[in-house]
Write an enzyme that holds these catalytic residues in place. Structure first.
Site, PDB file in Angstrom:
ATOM      1  N   ASP A  65       0.978  -1.259  -0.092  1.00 50.59           N
ATOM      2  CA  ASP A  65      -0.121  -0.006  -0.121  1.00 50.59           C
ATOM      3  C   ASP A  65       0.904   1.039   0.055  1.00 50.59           C
ATOM      4  O   ASP A  65       1.691   1.391   0.887  1.00 50.59           O
ATOM      5  CB  ASP A  65      -0.938  -0.170   1.189  1.00 50.59           C
ATOM      6  CG  ASP A  65      -1.973  -1.209   1.182  1.00 50.59           C
ATOM      7  OD1 ASP A  65      -2.290  -1.685   0.002  1.00 50.59           O
ATOM      8  OD2 ASP A  65      -2.488  -1.367   2.275  1.00 50.59           O
TER       9      ASP A  65
ATOM     10  N   ASP B 172     -13.409  -3.802  -2.023  1.00 53.71           N
ATOM     11  CA  ASP B 172     -13.105  -3.766  -0.678  1.00 53.71           C
ATOM     12  C   ASP B 172     -14.437  -3.903  -0.180  1.00 53.71           C
ATOM     13  O   ASP B 172     -15.676  -3.326  -0.497  1.00 53.71           O
ATOM     14  CB  ASP B 172     -12.956  -2.276  -0.398  1.00 53.71           C
ATOM     15  CG  ASP B 172     -11.442  -2.025  -1.058  1.00 53.71           C
ATOM     16  OD1 ASP B 172     -10.788  -2.853  -1.032  1.00 53.71           O
ATOM     17  OD2 ASP B 172     -11.056  -0.860  -1.295  1.00 53.71           O
TER      18      ASP B 172
END
Length: 272
Positions: free
Chosen positions: A11, A130
């Site tokens: 990330d 997500d």
């Protein structure tokens, strides 16, 4: 059985690798190029870069990071975050990415999946989802008619798709969305459990198995990896094709090779 893949996830925020819990409380975890080289040497099958602020803020320096990584690392690289157009696909692919992951833009503009897969090939298009459990308080709720409901040890729930880095619920059922992206031309689904993310308590196997059983696309399980057993569980019980992890690798609790050895011990094929 096809060979299962182990995929470190980086990330990236403002050019640095970060890691949080449940999508918040981000901590610095290192330089993306250096970490990529380490995971490459450890035997990672692929790498995923997610520019986690790009869909919400302006795109940062991800193209530069991709270029520098692609010059030194020779395993497939998937890049996501802030990809809104076919031209964005083209720029990131030219920088050295092999696949592009789209999430918010796929929900907002589903035809982007179709357009990108027709131009660059389905193998190039990864739809990231997500997903969060939405627990049911009123079983008679009219809004549940078009939802896939699952029994879990914490109660009945359906799985909701979130966008903008997990900041906004869509009301979209994750199972139905997975089926739709398959029809539109996605080549793979990167499935992240927001509930499990960063907890190290294991992948959401109910979610992973539910999606794996409903579509023919390869499913990458993401969110919650805390040890090698969790990876084995994702493959055996979750029926995932690949497992994504971050914290346990970034903080050197284990190596990619350690994970692969444990997976192989459980008679699951991996590539060394």
């Amino acid at each position: 059985m096809l060979t299962k893949r182990i995929i470190p996830c980086l990330d990236i925020k403002e050019g640095r690798v970060v890691k949080g819990t449940n999508f918040v409380e981000l901590k610095d975890a290192g330089d993306p190029v250096e970490l990529s080289k380490i995971y490459n040497e450890q035997g990672a099958d692929e790498l995923v870069f997610l520019d986690i602020t790009a869909s919400f803020e302006k795109r940062g320096i991800i193209i530069d990071v991709v270029k520098r990584t692609a010059e030194q690392v020779f395993i497939p690289l998937t890049v996501g975050g802030g990809i809104k157009t076919v031209d964005d696909f083209r720029k990131i692919l030219r920088a050295g990415a092999d696949k592009i992951s789209i999430n918010t833009s796929a929900v907002k503009t589903p035809k982007l999946i179709k357009e990108a897969s027709e131009i660059f090939g389905t193998q190039c298009v990864v739809v990231a989802m997500d997903v969060k459990r939405n627990y049911i308080t009123n079983p008679r709720d009219e809004n549940l008619k078009d939802k896939n409901v699952f029994e879990t040890k914490h109660g009945s729930c359906w799985f909701e798709v979130y966008i903008y880095g997990g900041r906004e619920g869509t009301g979209i059922d994750a199972i139905e969305w997975a089926k739709k992206v398959e029809i539109l031309g996605a080549g793979e689904i990167l499935l992240t459990s927001m509930d499990a993310d960063g907890t190290k308590d294991g992948y959401d196997l109910v979610l992973t198995r539910a999606i794996s059983e409903k579509v023919k696309l390869p499913i990458i399980a993401s969110g919650g990896c805390g040890n090698a057993k969790h990876v084995v569980d994702a493959f055996k019980d979750g029926k995932a094709d690949a497992a994504l992890m971050a914290s346990i690798l970034h903080y050197r609790e284990c190596t990619v090779n350690d994970l692969k050895k444990e997976v192989e011990k459980n008679n699951i094929p991996v590539r060394f």
